[in-house]
Design an enzyme around this catalytic site. Structure first.
Site, PDB file in Angstrom:
ATOM      1  N   HIS A   1      -2.722   3.299  -4.468  1.00 55.38           N
ATOM      2  CA  HIS A   1      -2.207   2.660  -3.244  1.00 55.38           C
ATOM      3  C   HIS A   1      -0.829   2.045  -3.496  1.00 55.38           C
ATOM      4  CE1 HIS A   1      -5.707   3.146  -0.613  1.00 55.38           C
ATOM      5  NE2 HIS A   1      -6.443   2.958  -1.685  1.00 55.38           N
TER       6      HIS A   1
ATOM      7  N   GLU B   1     -10.009   3.028  -5.213  1.00 54.71           N
ATOM      8  CA  GLU B   1      -9.704   4.417  -4.855  1.00 54.71           C
ATOM      9  C   GLU B   1      -8.664   5.066  -5.761  1.00 54.71           C
ATOM     10  OE1 GLU B   1     -10.870   4.558  -0.200  1.00 54.71           O
ATOM     11  OE2 GLU B   1      -9.001   3.537  -0.629  1.00 54.71           O
TER      12      GLU B   1
ATOM     13  N   ASP C   1       0.854  -1.192   0.000  1.00 51.98           N
ATOM     14  CA  ASP C   1       0.000   0.000   0.000  1.00 51.98           C
ATOM     15  C   ASP C   1       0.885   1.235   0.000  1.00 51.98           C
ATOM     16  OD1 ASP C   1      -2.325   1.805   0.456  1.00 51.98           O
ATOM     17  OD2 ASP C   1      -3.348  -0.104   0.788  1.00 51.98           O
TER      18      ASP C   1
HETATM   19  C1  ACM Z   1     -10.979  -0.499   0.293  1.00 54.80           C
HETATM   20  O1  ACM Z   1     -11.523  -0.556   1.416  1.00 54.80           O
HETATM   21  N1  ACM Z   1     -10.289   0.578  -0.059  1.00 54.80           N
HETATM   22  C2  ACM Z   1     -11.073  -1.604  -0.660  1.00 54.80           C
END
Ligand code: ACM
Ligand code: ZN
Length: 729
Positions: free
Chosen positions: A452, A516, A389
């Site tokens: 991420h 995201e 991440d």
């Molecule tokens: C997530 O909770 N960003 C998949």
């Protein structure tokens, strides 16, 4: 405020991060008044004010921000109640002096504070010690309960205190004490000292009589089996039960050697059985049976035989997990005999997954092993590892050594200013794969793209648009840096990363993230020359944000194609509305609040499958009740146990959807706010028990009230093993 700082400053190096570390002492009214730096450095704290207990309280800050805290003196602090979870799993805490006027100590207040040592003195004013309050404080040698006011010692309050040698009680009348309060301790090595003349009363009192006399325990019989997830059909067939206190043989085919080992372990932990090859009389048979679905099993118990037939070794294993829980259905979690019964069982859904997040806060391999062994009891079959991440890259990739040299260590996760580092070598992951396989759990690796990915971009800036140099993120939230779909190195990078992962993880699935990266972050691609050139080559002539999703699709399609054709993997990703098309056969995860319906429609219309993990049911990192951990978070809503239980995995879409599109369910444990292995368990359970039943048990057999009846047995058994789920339900 009066603050003293003692001692000199020195440096330590941890995972490549050099930290100023001072052996400091703070003497003040409230820890909340101290600077973040002071909290991060402090070793000894003495507090004298009226302490706060809710939200971002003095206790939450002592626990989560004073990560080096070794000595805590609350003798002059004013607080009547030590809150639940106050110092939960603070492994560095060596001593605590409790407030003079204290009235009660909350549930799990000092759970697994396994450096607390020497004598623990409970002030004479204390009336109640909560469930598991000091469970697992394995270096405490003495407990001093001086008072007459003590009225109740809760379940497992002092369990697993393996160094305990003396308990002194001041009250002539034995305080009410749960029978499990001193569970998991060899009481032959512990001296109970009570006021002269009161010994007889203690000998007769529940919770205290275990300290006296004849230590041989008589194991109870199981009267009513308690199993989670509830089997499809469990029938008590009557007649004399199967007794374990005798010689028993285990018969298992060679391909069930692993299951035989589990069977031996279960007998040893739960019974007085003497296992002997070829013993006449009682036997346990483990068999494969053709015609059964792979994970299905049949369990039958008669007076002289327990027989488990499975459609595969996994099916036999699940039969054993049921048997284990049946044996644990007594107040002591062990048994002399179980009733005759017949169980017909198999899973409702094929993929039953929990997800952990070592990227935000690293979890060593041994913690993952413990997590796997626990989840397997409830018939989960997949552990999803969120390996990457913005805050860290956690898996060794031989082609790109900088990922673990520069991408794994940082100081800080939001307000927790502690060093966080660590990564998994490929050898460790292979070992974990083998370990998990013995529990019939597959490991599904996740490498995020295109968002991420800040940790990777930090190590290899050419991965992002314009080759920007970016620091590793130390806060939660969403970064605006993305992999650049117009950069050829991105495809070389992902190609080699996924090739190495495919070699380590035999699971048919690989998770590609995908969450995201939508607007506004996708805007990162609007100004990039390489992205613009790619758009033109794809025939997209507008350089506007709204067309950027074409680049996301292009990037995913290339990676998906490689994963399928070269590595034979089924790609998975988090559903976002940016995915306007989903490649047939892929698996998308419905996770966003309120978007489950849209994700289901998208999966159906694209011939894809879906995993259900809607945040409002399946995000176990959310607090389970108001005030429960994590008390401070980034705005997570409450996710109550009953809501998780109420999830219909078919989402009311009927049998066709369930058979064609529904792959399974997943529970997530995002770890921005989960800072110990014990707290991973705390967040997971009991909601993961509810979700296990969602995933396994036919809808027609499920009942919340029956689940709530069974749950305390399973939670007690977890506490015996040192696993403490939230009690806030
Ligand atoms: C997530 O909770 N960003 C998949
Ligand atoms: Zn770009």
């Amino acid at each position: 405020m009066k603050t003293n700082f003692l001692s000199a400053l020195f440096l330590i190096s941890l995972g490549g991060v050099v930290l100023p570390l001072s052996a400091q002492r703070i003497d003040t009214t409230h820890i909340t008044l101290c600077s973040p730096k002071a909290k991060a450095a402090v070793r000894e704290v003495r507090l004298t004010g009226q302490l706060t207990t809710r939200g971002n309280s003095d206790f939450r800050q002592l626990r989560d921000l004073c990560w080096q805290l070794a000595r805590l003196d609350l003798s002059a602090a004013r607080v009547a109640h030590i809150p639940d979870n106050a110092l939960h799993s603070r492994h560095r805490l060596q001593s605590v002096v409790l407030p003079e006027q204290l009235k009660s100590i909350g549930r799990q207040a000092f759970f697994a504070c396994d450096s607390l040592q020497g004598e623990l003195r409970i002030p004479p004013t204390v009336c109640e010690v909560g469930t598991a309050a000091f469970s697992g404080c394995a270096r405490l040698t003495e407990i001093n309960l001086p008072a007459d006011s003590l009225q109740r010692i809760g379940d497992f309050a002092f369990s697993r205190l393996t160094s305990l040698r003396r308990v002194r009680v001041g009250s002539a009348v034995p305080p009410v004490c749960a029978p499990t309060a001193f569970e998991g301790i060899d009481l032959r090595r512990v001296r109970l000292e009570v006021p002269r003349g009161s010994e007889r009363a203690y000998r007769a009192a529940e919770g205290w009589k275990c300290f006296f006399g004849d230590r041989t325990e008589t194991l109870p019989e199981v009267v009513m089996p308690v199993v989670i997830p509830q089997p499809a059909l469990l029938t008590l067939t009557g007649g004399e039960g199967f007794c374990f206190d005798r010689k028993i043989s285990i018969e298992a085919a060679p391909e069930l050697n692993n299951e035989r080992t589990h069977c031996l372990r279960i007998l040893e932990q739960r019974t007085e059985a003497r296992v002997q090859t070829g013993a006449k009389g009682a036997r346990i048979r483990l068999l494969l049976q053709s015609g059964l679905e792979s994970e299905a099993y049949r369990l039958s118990v008669s007076a002289d035989e327990i027989c488990i037939r499975g459609g595969s070794a996994a099916g036999v294993f699940y039969g054993l997990m049921t048997l284990d829980q049946v044996m644990a259905s007594t107040p002591v979690g062990r048994c002399a005999s179980i009733p005759q019964m017949a169980v017909v069982d198999g899973p409702r859904l094929g993929l039953r997954e929990l997800m952990v997040d070592p990227a935000r806060i690293f979890r060593p391999v041994d913690d993952l092993k413990a997590f796997i062994a626990e989840m397997a009891r409830y018939k989960y079959n997949a552990l999803h590892l969120h390996l990457v991440d913005d805050q860290a890259w956690r898996i060794e990739i031989k082609a790109f050594p900088r990922l673990v040299e520069q991408g794994t260590a940082r100081v800080g996760m939001d307000d927790m200013q502690m060093p966080i580092s660590g990564y998994y070598t490929q050898a460790e992951m292979r070992e974990l794969v083998a370990f998990a396989a013995r529990y019939h759990v597959q490991l599904i690796p996740e490498i995020e793209l295109p968002g991420h990915e800040v940790a990777a971009i930090h190590c290899y800036p050419q991965l992002t648009c314009g080759g920007k140099h970016v620091p590793i993120r130390t806060t939660c939230g969403v970064s605006n840096e993305l992999l650049c779909p117009g950069e050829p190195f991105v495809y070389e990078f992902l190609g080699k990363v996924f090739a190495e992962l495919a070699d380590i993880f035999p699971s048919p699935y690989v998770h590609l993230g995908g969450d995201e990266a939508g607007m506004p972050p996708l805007a990162a691609w609007t100004e990039c020359d390489k992205c613009k050139a790619l758009k033109r080559s794809l025939g997209i002539d507008r350089d506007v944000r709204d067309d950027n999703h074409h680049l996301q699709k292009y990037l995913f399609d290339r990676v998906i194609d490689t994963l399928r054709t070269v590595h034979g993997k089924t790609p998975m990703f988090w559903y976002e509305t940016d995915f306007r098309e989903i490649q047939p056969g892929c698996i998308t995860f419905a996770w966003r609040h309120g978007l489950t319906e849209a994700a289901i429609r998208a999966a159906q219309s694209n011939g894809a499958r879906i995993m259900l993990c809607p945040g409002e049911y399946c995000y176990f990192d959310y607090p389970m009740a108001a005030g429960d951990m994590p008390e401070v978070n980034w705005g997570m809503p409450i996710n109550p146990l009953q809501r998780t239980y109420s999830l219909d995995p078919a989402w009311g879409m009927g049998n066709d959807f369930e058979k064609t599109n529904l792959a399974g369910v997943a529970g997530t444990l995002w770890s921005e706010c989960i800072n110990s292995a014990e707290r991973v368990h705390y967040q997971a359970y009991p909601r993961a028990l509810a979700l296990a039943e969602v995933a396994w048990t036919p809808q027609s057999v499920r009942s919340w009230s029956d689940f709530a009846r069974r749950l305390p047995y399973v939670q007690a058994d977890q506490l015996r093993r040192g696993i403490c789920g939230s009690q806030a339900w």
